[in-house]
Every structure is written in structure tokens, then in C-alpha cells.
Enzyme design. Sequence first.
Site, PDB file in Angstrom:
ATOM      1  N   GLY A 175       6.983   9.730 -12.860  1.00 22.18           N
ATOM      2  CA  GLY A 175       8.168   9.426 -12.054  1.00 22.18           C
ATOM      3  C   GLY A 175       8.153  10.111 -10.688  1.00 22.18           C
ATOM      4  O   GLY A 175       9.131  10.070  -9.952  1.00 22.18           O
ATOM      5  N   ASP A 204       6.851   9.301   4.414  1.00 24.84           N
ATOM      6  CA  ASP A 204       7.958  10.169   3.990  1.00 24.84           C
ATOM      7  C   ASP A 204       7.835  11.536   4.678  1.00 24.84           C
ATOM      8  O   ASP A 204       8.799  12.040   5.268  1.00 24.84           O
ATOM      9  CB  ASP A 204       7.932  10.311   2.456  1.00 24.84           C
ATOM     10  CG  ASP A 204       8.954  11.307   1.945  1.00 24.84           C
ATOM     11  OD1 ASP A 204      10.145  10.965   1.928  1.00 24.84           O
ATOM     12  OD2 ASP A 204       8.557  12.441   1.585  1.00 24.84           O
ATOM     13  N   GLY A 262      14.196  18.795   0.365  1.00 21.38           N
ATOM     14  CA  GLY A 262      15.175  18.834  -0.740  1.00 21.38           C
ATOM     15  C   GLY A 262      15.958  20.127  -0.845  1.00 21.38           C
ATOM     16  O   GLY A 262      16.835  20.401  -0.025  1.00 21.38           O
ATOM     17  N   VAL A 291      15.295  17.142   4.492  1.00 16.41           N
ATOM     18  CA  VAL A 291      13.933  17.693   4.603  1.00 16.41           C
ATOM     19  C   VAL A 291      13.735  18.741   3.521  1.00 16.41           C
ATOM     20  O   VAL A 291      14.518  19.687   3.411  1.00 16.41           O
ATOM     21  CB  VAL A 291      13.698  18.348   5.991  1.00 16.41           C
ATOM     22  CG1 VAL A 291      12.290  18.926   6.069  1.00 16.41           C
ATOM     23  CG2 VAL A 291      13.921  17.346   7.111  1.00 16.41           C
ATOM     24  N   GLU A 314      21.064  18.915   5.419  1.00 17.56           N
ATOM     25  CA  GLU A 314      20.103  19.898   4.892  1.00 17.56           C
ATOM     26  C   GLU A 314      19.118  19.288   3.894  1.00 17.56           C
ATOM     27  O   GLU A 314      17.930  19.615   3.884  1.00 17.56           O
ATOM     28  CB  GLU A 314      20.875  21.051   4.217  1.00 17.56           C
ATOM     29  CG  GLU A 314      20.015  22.181   3.715  1.00 17.56           C
ATOM     30  CD  GLU A 314      19.257  22.905   4.818  1.00 17.56           C
ATOM     31  OE1 GLU A 314      19.887  23.584   5.627  1.00 17.56           O
ATOM     32  OE2 GLU A 314      18.012  22.772   4.879  1.00 17.56           O
ATOM     33  N   LYS A 330      10.203  13.511   7.781  1.00 21.52           N
ATOM     34  CA  LYS A 330      10.694  14.888   7.677  1.00 21.52           C
ATOM     35  C   LYS A 330      10.133  15.733   8.824  1.00 21.52           C
ATOM     36  O   LYS A 330      10.822  16.599   9.363  1.00 21.52           O
ATOM     37  CB  LYS A 330      10.304  15.468   6.315  1.00 21.52           C
ATOM     38  CG  LYS A 330      10.994  14.738   5.156  1.00 21.52           C
ATOM     39  CD  LYS A 330      10.362  15.074   3.817  1.00 21.52           C
ATOM     40  CE  LYS A 330      11.025  14.356   2.657  1.00 21.52           C
ATOM     41  NZ  LYS A 330      10.264  14.497   1.404  1.00 21.52           N
TER      42      LYS A 330
HETATM   43  P1  NAP Z   1      18.964   6.368  -6.033  1.00 22.45           P
HETATM   44  O1  NAP Z   1      18.719   7.129  -7.279  1.00 22.45           O
HETATM   45  O2  NAP Z   1      18.291   5.059  -5.854  1.00 22.45           O
HETATM   46  O3  NAP Z   1      20.543   6.178  -5.869  1.00 22.45           O
HETATM   47  C1  NAP Z   1      21.108   5.356  -4.905  1.00 22.45           C
HETATM   48  C2  NAP Z   1      22.591   5.188  -5.224  1.00 22.45           C
HETATM   49  O4  NAP Z   1      23.196   4.454  -4.177  1.00 22.45           O
HETATM   50  C3  NAP Z   1      22.877   4.431  -6.514  1.00 22.45           C
HETATM   51  O5  NAP Z   1      23.960   5.004  -7.176  1.00 22.45           O
HETATM   52  C4  NAP Z   1      23.227   3.007  -6.044  1.00 22.45           C
HETATM   53  O6  NAP Z   1      24.166   2.358  -6.864  1.00 22.45           O
HETATM   54  C5  NAP Z   1      23.850   3.312  -4.690  1.00 22.45           C
HETATM   55  N1  NAP Z   1      23.653   2.225  -3.747  1.00 22.45           N
HETATM   56  C6  NAP Z   1      22.497   1.875  -3.149  1.00 22.45           C
HETATM   57  N2  NAP Z   1      22.692   0.842  -2.305  1.00 22.45           N
HETATM   58  C7  NAP Z   1      23.992   0.530  -2.381  1.00 22.45           C
HETATM   59  C8  NAP Z   1      24.805  -0.438  -1.757  1.00 22.45           C
HETATM   60  N3  NAP Z   1      24.320  -1.313  -0.891  1.00 22.45           N
HETATM   61  N4  NAP Z   1      26.129  -0.455  -2.077  1.00 22.45           N
HETATM   62  C9  NAP Z   1      26.626   0.414  -2.960  1.00 22.45           C
HETATM   63  N5  NAP Z   1      25.914   1.387  -3.575  1.00 22.45           N
HETATM   64  C10 NAP Z   1      24.605   1.425  -3.299  1.00 22.45           C
HETATM   65  O7  NAP Z   1      18.550   7.252  -4.753  1.00 22.45           O
HETATM   66  P2  NAP Z   1      18.370   8.836  -4.685  1.00 22.45           P
HETATM   67  O8  NAP Z   1      17.016   9.205  -5.195  1.00 22.45           O
HETATM   68  O9  NAP Z   1      19.559   9.497  -5.248  1.00 22.45           O
HETATM   69  O10 NAP Z   1      18.291   9.060  -3.097  1.00 22.45           O
HETATM   70  C11 NAP Z   1      19.437   9.024  -2.293  1.00 22.45           C
HETATM   71  C12 NAP Z   1      19.122   9.565  -0.914  1.00 22.45           C
HETATM   72  O11 NAP Z   1      18.697  10.921  -1.020  1.00 22.45           O
HETATM   73  C13 NAP Z   1      17.981   8.845  -0.179  1.00 22.45           C
HETATM   74  O12 NAP Z   1      18.262   8.826   1.192  1.00 22.45           O
HETATM   75  C14 NAP Z   1      16.772   9.730  -0.452  1.00 22.45           C
HETATM   76  O13 NAP Z   1      15.773   9.629   0.544  1.00 22.45           O
HETATM   77  C15 NAP Z   1      17.426  11.097  -0.405  1.00 22.45           C
HETATM   78  N6  NAP Z   1      16.690  12.138  -1.124  1.00 22.45           N
HETATM   79  C16 NAP Z   1      16.361  11.935  -2.422  1.00 22.45           C
HETATM   80  C17 NAP Z   1      15.691  12.940  -3.113  1.00 22.45           C
HETATM   81  C18 NAP Z   1      15.347  12.769  -4.558  1.00 22.45           C
HETATM   82  O14 NAP Z   1      14.812  13.709  -5.146  1.00 22.45           O
HETATM   83  N7  NAP Z   1      15.653  11.643  -5.187  1.00 22.45           N
HETATM   84  C19 NAP Z   1      15.360  14.130  -2.450  1.00 22.45           C
HETATM   85  C20 NAP Z   1      15.729  14.313  -1.121  1.00 22.45           C
HETATM   86  C21 NAP Z   1      16.404  13.304  -0.461  1.00 22.45           C
HETATM   87  P3  NAP Z   1      23.831   1.948  -8.388  1.00 22.45           P
HETATM   88  O15 NAP Z   1      23.729   3.264  -9.118  1.00 22.45           O
HETATM   89  O16 NAP Z   1      24.982   1.156  -8.866  1.00 22.45           O
HETATM   90  O17 NAP Z   1      22.543   1.217  -8.347  1.00 22.45           O
HETATM   91  N1  HSE Z   2       9.364  11.176  -2.430  1.00 25.46           N
HETATM   92  C1  HSE Z   2       9.619  12.506  -1.945  1.00 25.46           C
HETATM   93  C2  HSE Z   2       8.539  13.457  -2.423  1.00 25.46           C
HETATM   94  C3  HSE Z   2      10.962  13.056  -2.392  1.00 25.46           C
HETATM   95  O1  HSE Z   2       7.659  13.085  -3.195  1.00 25.46           O
HETATM   96  O2  HSE Z   2       8.574  14.600  -1.992  1.00 25.46           O
HETATM   97  C4  HSE Z   2      12.115  12.544  -1.589  1.00 25.46           C
HETATM   98  O3  HSE Z   2      12.093  13.047  -0.278  1.00 25.46           O
END
Ligand code: NAP
Ligand code: HSE
Length: 431
Positions: A189, A203, A136, A134, A131, A207
Amino acid sequence: MSERVIKIGLLGLGTVGGGVYRVLQGNRELIGRKVGARIEIKRILVRDVSRDRGLSLPADLLTTDPEVILGDPAIEIVVEVMGGTGAALDHVRTALSRGKSVVTANKDMLAVYGKELFALAQEKGTDLLFEASVAGGIPIIRVLKQCLAANRIEMVMGILNGTTNYMLSKMTAEGRDFQDVLREAQELGYAEADPTNDVEGYDAARKTAILASIAFNTRISFQDVYVEGISSISAEDITYATELGYVIKLLGIAKDTPEGIEVRTHPVLLPQAHPLATVTDSFNAVYVRGDAVGETMFYGRGAGALPTASAVTADIMDAARNIVHRVPGIISCTCFEERPLKEMGRVRSKNYLRLKVIDRPGVLAQIARVFGDHQVSLAAVTQKDTEGEKAELVLITHEVAERNLRDSLAELEQLAVVEKICNVLRVEGDG
Ligand code: NAP
Ligand code: HSE
């Protein structure tokens, strides 16, 4: 609360993983009562166990060894919130092939490897829920797969990227240029140091591929989506669009047409009265038209720790409930058709064009002749700023096939009186 305990493993404890941890801890009792089982995070995979995450974590919860989670038979649900298509993909394949349910927020992975992963989940009779991949926090996957399941979906159109929506909103409200708002989005950010994925539309295109696959029951991959980003949009385009009664938005668009599935992500001029036109700042929205329900729209935060965790945690709850009731995989992949894609050259739309031309008699006639030769009909022509011998022309075409427009632009570029084709943008949602 029931005594049944469902143990889960998190792959990642960054922005989203940290949010999931907080939601699962903060709403523990409510979640347990709704699921009919207590959900317990057994282990979490990270890269660096010593990093301060602002969470009070039990000792030994973190690990850098994926096998501690993937190889533990007591862990029934693996939550992949690492991101990327490297280790995350390997771990998801392993988890599914070992019969574990998987929850992921990873659109990069699903938009390319979806077919293989959903087939594996189906073969193993497990859940692969996504879910958060796409928009969030906006519930749109379940809406398409379940709530609107009785409809033949005609169109899905969405603002699927918060960073670019923030930038376009700022450019519109404050008349600022692209580089200026990009810098601000990076400082806040929203945009990353390398903003390519957001700004160039990749991106949103990922989606769009996921949404189109579900909406039209046919597998659409990232490579199938026509993509243009917003880096060509100038303050002038925003001003002229506003004067003409439009806003500029980056949209993911997927339509079911008699010639096949149309699937594209690019900036558009959208009438100011369109429901998506009012979605500003970093918000996302998805507009869906179904043959029974008519028009619907879903709005909210497309990113951020807690909004995204809201969607991931609901998936964990669904996967847990399915395990409790022994029905994992009950709603599996719905890509049971093989629909052709509509070639981009056959896509029809109205267009906005901004040209820099020589300002002298007969120039407009030459330009109009080229358009006429390619069956491009003009709906409006306005002459804007004139600097010396040069003028800027803003034109709106009637609806025309993309290939006719492209042919006419190629010929216009050869005209001595056309100095530059500054921008060409499609008009969407106009009748
Ligand atoms: P993030 O803040 O960069 O967190 C990634 C996490 O994964 C960190 O805890 C990192 O460990 C761990 N990690 C990465 N590579 C690893 C590896 N090879 N081995 C072990 N641990 C590893 O990323 P995020 O923003 O949470 O995004 C995560 C996912 O959610 C992505 O697929 C993103 O597209 C999706 N997403 C994100 C958002 C958003 O708002 N951020 C929204 C929708 C979807 P460390 O902490 O030790 O570095
Ligand atoms: N980088 C994306 C955005 C968030 O700006 O909407 C993660 O999907």
C-alpha cells in the site's frame, strides 16, 4: 477549558481526514487547553456518505454539498484533505475569498497554484497553513518559516518520498531489482496502482518546490523543478554504488548559488557517511544548512494517517489560536523576493556513469578523448563484468557543468565502441 468554540469544516475524510478526526477526538482536552478554545468539527464533505470509515460518526456530520461548509459563517476554519487540483482548488479559493482560514495537506495544489492562493489569503488577512504538504509528520515548514527565520538558508536537501525510499532501501539491502520491489511496495500500500507520481519523482518535486519557495523567499513552482525519477536504477547501479562507498537516494535539492536558485529532484549517489544516507525504509528526512545555525536535519514519517494528521491538526490549532487572539494571517507568504533560477546546464556535480563498451585495446582512450574534449575530468574508472567481447565500465567524473557532461554523452553515443550508456547519476554531498 475556555468556553470559546472554534467550528471547523473538513473537506475529505479519507486517510488523512480520518486521522485528523481521530487526533481531534482523542486529544480533545489537551488540544482545547493548548489553544484556549474548543475545536469542534461541524461538518465533513465526502463523496459517499454511506461508506464505512471505521469511525463512530454523529448522524448528519457528513455531507456531499460543499456549500454546507463553505457557505456556513459559523465555520471559521476549512481543512482541505481531499487532494488534487480540481474541486479542492475551487473550494480553497472560495473559503479564502470568504475570509475563512484554510489548512491543507495538498502539495499538488500548492506547488502549482501557491502564488495565487497565498496572495488571496494575504489580501483577505486569513491563514493558509500547509505543514503536512511536505514530509507529512515532519515539522519542516514551520522550521523554515519560523525557527530558522533568522538564517539565510544555503541549502535544503531531502528524502521527500517514502515509497521510493522504501524501494531503494530494499534494492540496497536485498539486492532485488526495481520491478520486484515496486510490486512489493504496491502490495504493502506504499505505491499506488499507478505509481508514476512517486516513482518518476513528481511527488518529491512538488515538495521540493514548496520547500525551495520558503527557504529562499521566492516563488518556485513545480514546473521550475528539474525532475528525474528512479525507474532507471538497476540492481547493478546499486551494487556498484555500494562498492564505491555510496548509497542511491531520490533527493529533492534546492541551493542558493550566485547564479540563481538551483532546484532539482533526481536520484543521486550519496556518501554512506552522509546523514541522509542512513534514512531508510519509508522514512523521510530534510537536511537544512543555514548561515547561522549550520547543519540541521529533521527526520520522521512522511505519510500515513496519524503522522500526517499530527501536522494538519497542529495547523488547525495555530489557525484557531490566531482567530482567538484576532491575528489570523500574522505569518503570511514569505516569497518577497524574485530570484532567478539557475539553468540546469550550469549546475555542477560529480557524476557516476555506467557504460557498456566493446572490450578491446584503445577503447578507453577513445572514451577518455571525448570526455577531455568537453572538459570532463575523470576521477575513477573501473572495468566490471565482461561478457565475451563486451565490458561494463563504471566511471566517476570530477565536478563538471551539466551541459559539458551532456555534450560529451551525446558524442559518446556516436562512438562505435560504445554499445550503450546504461545510466548516468549525479553524486551529491561529496565534499
Ligand atoms: P484519500 O484517502 O483519497 O481521501 C480523500 C477524501 O476526500 C475522501 O474522504 C473522499 O471522499 C474526499 N473527496 C475526494 N474528492 C471529493 C470530491 N470531489 N467531493 C467530495 N469529497 C471528495 O486521500 P488522502 O490520502 O487522505 O490525501 C488527502 C490529501 O493529503 C492529498 O492532498 C494528499 O496529497 C495529502 N497527503 C496525504 C498523505 C497520506 O499519507 N495519505 C500524506 C501527506 C499529504 P470519499 O471518502 O467519500 O471517497
Ligand atoms: N506518496 C507519498 C510518499 C506520500 O510515498 O511519500 C504522500 O505525500
